[in-house]
Design a protein around this motif. Structure first.
Motif, PDB file in Angstrom:
ATOM      1  N   VAL A 242      45.213  46.753  52.623  1.00  0.00           N
ATOM      2  CA  VAL A 242      44.539  47.864  52.931  1.00  0.00           C
ATOM      3  C   VAL A 242      44.876  48.983  51.981  1.00  0.00           C
ATOM      4  O   VAL A 242      44.137  49.423  51.118  1.00  0.00           O
ATOM      5  CB  VAL A 242      44.353  48.501  54.242  1.00  0.00           C
ATOM      6  N   LEU A 243      46.259  49.206  51.692  1.00  0.00           N
ATOM      7  CA  LEU A 243      46.810  50.414  50.803  1.00  0.00           C
ATOM      8  C   LEU A 243      46.490  49.971  49.434  1.00  0.00           C
ATOM      9  O   LEU A 243      46.173  50.780  48.446  1.00  0.00           O
ATOM     10  CB  LEU A 243      48.226  50.315  51.050  1.00  0.00           C
ATOM     11  N   GLU A 244      46.598  48.570  49.215  1.00  0.00           N
ATOM     12  CA  GLU A 244      46.364  48.215  47.816  1.00  0.00           C
ATOM     13  C   GLU A 244      44.875  48.385  47.387  1.00  0.00           C
ATOM     14  O   GLU A 244      44.445  48.954  46.448  1.00  0.00           O
ATOM     15  CB  GLU A 244      46.652  46.653  47.552  1.00  0.00           C
ATOM     16  N   GLN A 245      44.034  48.085  48.264  1.00  0.00           N
ATOM     17  CA  GLN A 245      42.534  48.227  48.193  1.00  0.00           C
ATOM     18  C   GLN A 245      42.423  49.868  48.115  1.00  0.00           C
ATOM     19  O   GLN A 245      41.413  50.300  47.003  1.00  0.00           O
ATOM     20  CB  GLN A 245      41.809  47.976  49.358  1.00  0.00           C
ATOM     21  N   ARG A 246      42.856  50.683  48.579  1.00  0.00           N
ATOM     22  CA  ARG A 246      42.656  52.273  48.383  1.00  0.00           C
ATOM     23  C   ARG A 246      43.221  52.692  47.239  1.00  0.00           C
ATOM     24  O   ARG A 246      42.652  53.668  46.596  1.00  0.00           O
ATOM     25  CB  ARG A 246      43.110  52.914  49.645  1.00  0.00           C
ATOM     26  N   LEU A 247      44.526  52.013  46.799  1.00  0.00           N
ATOM     27  CA  LEU A 247      45.211  52.613  45.438  1.00  0.00           C
ATOM     28  C   LEU A 247      44.039  52.158  44.520  1.00  0.00           C
ATOM     29  O   LEU A 247      44.120  52.696  43.260  1.00  0.00           O
ATOM     30  CB  LEU A 247      46.347  52.144  45.369  1.00  0.00           C
ATOM     31  N   ALA A 248      43.507  50.885  44.458  1.00  0.00           N
ATOM     32  CA  ALA A 248      42.799  50.358  43.705  1.00  0.00           C
ATOM     33  C   ALA A 248      41.667  51.339  43.178  1.00  0.00           C
ATOM     34  O   ALA A 248      41.262  51.774  42.083  1.00  0.00           O
ATOM     35  CB  ALA A 248      42.437  48.934  43.754  1.00  0.00           C
ATOM     36  N   GLY A 249      41.027  51.759  44.513  1.00  0.00           N
ATOM     37  CA  GLY A 249      39.893  52.704  44.453  1.00  0.00           C
ATOM     38  C   GLY A 249      40.252  53.998  43.825  1.00  0.00           C
ATOM     39  O   GLY A 249      39.550  54.550  43.130  1.00  0.00           O
ATOM     40  N   ALA A 250      41.288  54.539  44.230  1.00  0.00           N
ATOM     41  CA  ALA A 250      41.597  55.897  43.647  1.00  0.00           C
ATOM     42  C   ALA A 250      41.849  55.861  42.160  1.00  0.00           C
ATOM     43  O   ALA A 250      41.359  56.684  41.384  1.00  0.00           O
ATOM     44  CB  ALA A 250      42.971  56.365  44.026  1.00  0.00           C
ATOM     45  N   ASN A 251      42.569  54.836  41.746  1.00  0.00           N
ATOM     46  CA  ASN A 251      42.625  54.535  40.251  1.00  0.00           C
ATOM     47  C   ASN A 251      41.300  54.395  39.426  1.00  0.00           C
ATOM     48  O   ASN A 251      41.238  54.914  38.142  1.00  0.00           O
ATOM     49  CB  ASN A 251      43.733  53.389  40.117  1.00  0.00           C
ATOM     50  N   LEU A 252      40.515  53.712  40.154  1.00  0.00           N
ATOM     51  CA  LEU A 252      39.129  53.447  39.567  1.00  0.00           C
ATOM     52  C   LEU A 252      38.381  54.795  39.223  1.00  0.00           C
ATOM     53  O   LEU A 252      37.904  54.841  38.369  1.00  0.00           O
ATOM     54  CB  LEU A 252      38.482  52.524  40.311  1.00  0.00           C
TER      55      LEU A 252
ATOM     56  N   GLU B   2      39.716  57.727  38.851  1.00  0.00           N
ATOM     57  CA  GLU B   2      40.100  58.502  37.754  1.00  0.00           C
ATOM     58  C   GLU B   2      40.587  57.839  36.337  1.00  0.00           C
ATOM     59  O   GLU B   2      41.040  58.127  35.529  1.00  0.00           O
ATOM     60  CB  GLU B   2      41.737  58.806  38.322  1.00  0.00           C
ATOM     61  N   GLU B   3      39.723  56.452  36.294  1.00  0.00           N
ATOM     62  CA  GLU B   3      39.525  55.715  35.162  1.00  0.00           C
ATOM     63  C   GLU B   3      40.880  55.256  34.493  1.00  0.00           C
ATOM     64  O   GLU B   3      40.917  54.850  33.432  1.00  0.00           O
ATOM     65  CB  GLU B   3      38.612  56.423  34.167  1.00  0.00           C
ATOM     66  N   ARG B   4      41.565  55.070  35.647  1.00  0.00           N
ATOM     67  CA  ARG B   4      42.952  54.329  35.228  1.00  0.00           C
ATOM     68  C   ARG B   4      42.705  52.803  35.414  1.00  0.00           C
ATOM     69  O   ARG B   4      43.104  52.218  36.530  1.00  0.00           O
ATOM     70  CB  ARG B   4      44.216  54.750  36.081  1.00  0.00           C
ATOM     71  N   PHE B   5      42.047  52.321  34.658  1.00  0.00           N
ATOM     72  CA  PHE B   5      41.441  50.778  34.927  1.00  0.00           C
ATOM     73  C   PHE B   5      42.229  49.776  35.282  1.00  0.00           C
ATOM     74  O   PHE B   5      42.388  48.972  35.919  1.00  0.00           O
ATOM     75  CB  PHE B   5      40.271  50.572  33.863  1.00  0.00           C
ATOM     76  N   GLU B   6      43.416  49.675  34.180  1.00  0.00           N
ATOM     77  CA  GLU B   6      44.504  48.807  34.372  1.00  0.00           C
ATOM     78  C   GLU B   6      45.231  48.846  35.763  1.00  0.00           C
ATOM     79  O   GLU B   6      45.575  47.801  36.423  1.00  0.00           O
ATOM     80  CB  GLU B   6      45.496  49.032  33.247  1.00  0.00           C
TER      81      GLU B   6
END
Length: 258
Positions: A54-64, A66-70
């Motif tokens: 769940v944490l990885e999912q949310r961090l993926a969303g947060a970075n997306l 902010e357009e930190r795509f990698e």
């Protein structure tokens, strides 16, 4: 204008933190470090794996957002890996299957944002396979139906994106079927859960999207009928109209006969 997607929803949520995004990110990263240390000591701790996913999912969303795509892709891949590990440890549990389906779906959406459509389509296909297997083992329930709805909605967006890129001009006909399937699933879920917020919010915009497709196809009678359906559902929904839907309404008002 298309139906609001996952990335847009996450942007809205992220902005409601009112300047506290960096603090939220730090807390999530700190929590993830704690989970990583716990897993190093207890590698088969299933709750730690669920929390990590769940944490990885949310961090993926947060970075997306902010357009930190990698970084978004990196966290998305880690979410999928954690979910797959959890399933290997405890196969056959519906909650673990759904966690994997959600992880795959969100990673697919990230690939859509960076225009990696083959990767996105492959992951969406896996989501369907996971849901099919889960339904076969456990039968149909509201959670599985909601995930199928989200999948159908994203498949509509994939079809739209592919049609939009066709040369010399877009062919919108292949987009109609996935959109109609999404509308039908939305109606089915609202019969089961009449107050489901996401379904109610999507309903009027789905019909507006259908009206816009029919306009592009030159089927004005169908377009007018779908637009009337959309306005009827919009009038029954007390929530504020989404910007994406408002723009669609403005476009349809200009293009449809009075």
């Amino acid at each position: 204008m298309l139906l609001i997607g996952f990335a847009d929803l996450y942007r809205i949520h992220w902005r409601t933190l009112n300047g506290k995004q960096e603090r939220a990110r730090q807390y999530m990263e700190m929590a993830l470090e704690v989970q990583d240390r716990l897993r190093a000591v207890e590698p088969f701790n299933q709750q730690a794996l669920r929390d990590t996913t769940v944490l990885e999912q949310r961090l993926a969303g947060a970075n997306l957002v902010e357009e930190r795509f990698e970084e978004a892709i990196r966290h998305g891949l880690r979410a999928v890996d954690s979910a797959e590990t959890l399933i290997r440890l405890a196969p056959g549990l519906a909650e673990n299957d759904i966690l994997l389906a959600v992880s795959l779906e969100r990673l697919a959406k990230t690939y859509m944002e960076v225009n990696k459509m083959p990767e996105a389509e492959g992951l969406f296909a896996r989501v369907g396979q996971v849901l099919d297997a889960t339904e076969k083992r456990h039968g149909v329930n509201g959670v599985i139906l909601r995930e199928r709805y989200y999948l159908l909605r994203e498949l509509f967006l994939v079809a739209y994106a592919k049609a939009e890129k066709m040369k010399p001009k877009p062919d919108w006909r292949p987009v109609v079927a996935p959109l109609l399937a999404t509308i039908q699933m939305n109606a089915d879920l609202l019969r089961l859960e009449p107050t489901a917020a996401v379904m109610l919010s999507d309903r009027s915009e789905l019909h507006a999207n259908l009206a816009q497709l029919y306009v592009d196809l030159g089927e004005m009678g169908q377009a007018c009928s779908s637009f009337l359906d959309s306005k009827r559902y919009r009038a029954a929904d007390p929530r504020p109209q989404r910007d994406s839907e408002r723009q669609t309404y403005e476009d349809l008002t200009k293009r449809l006969p009075n």
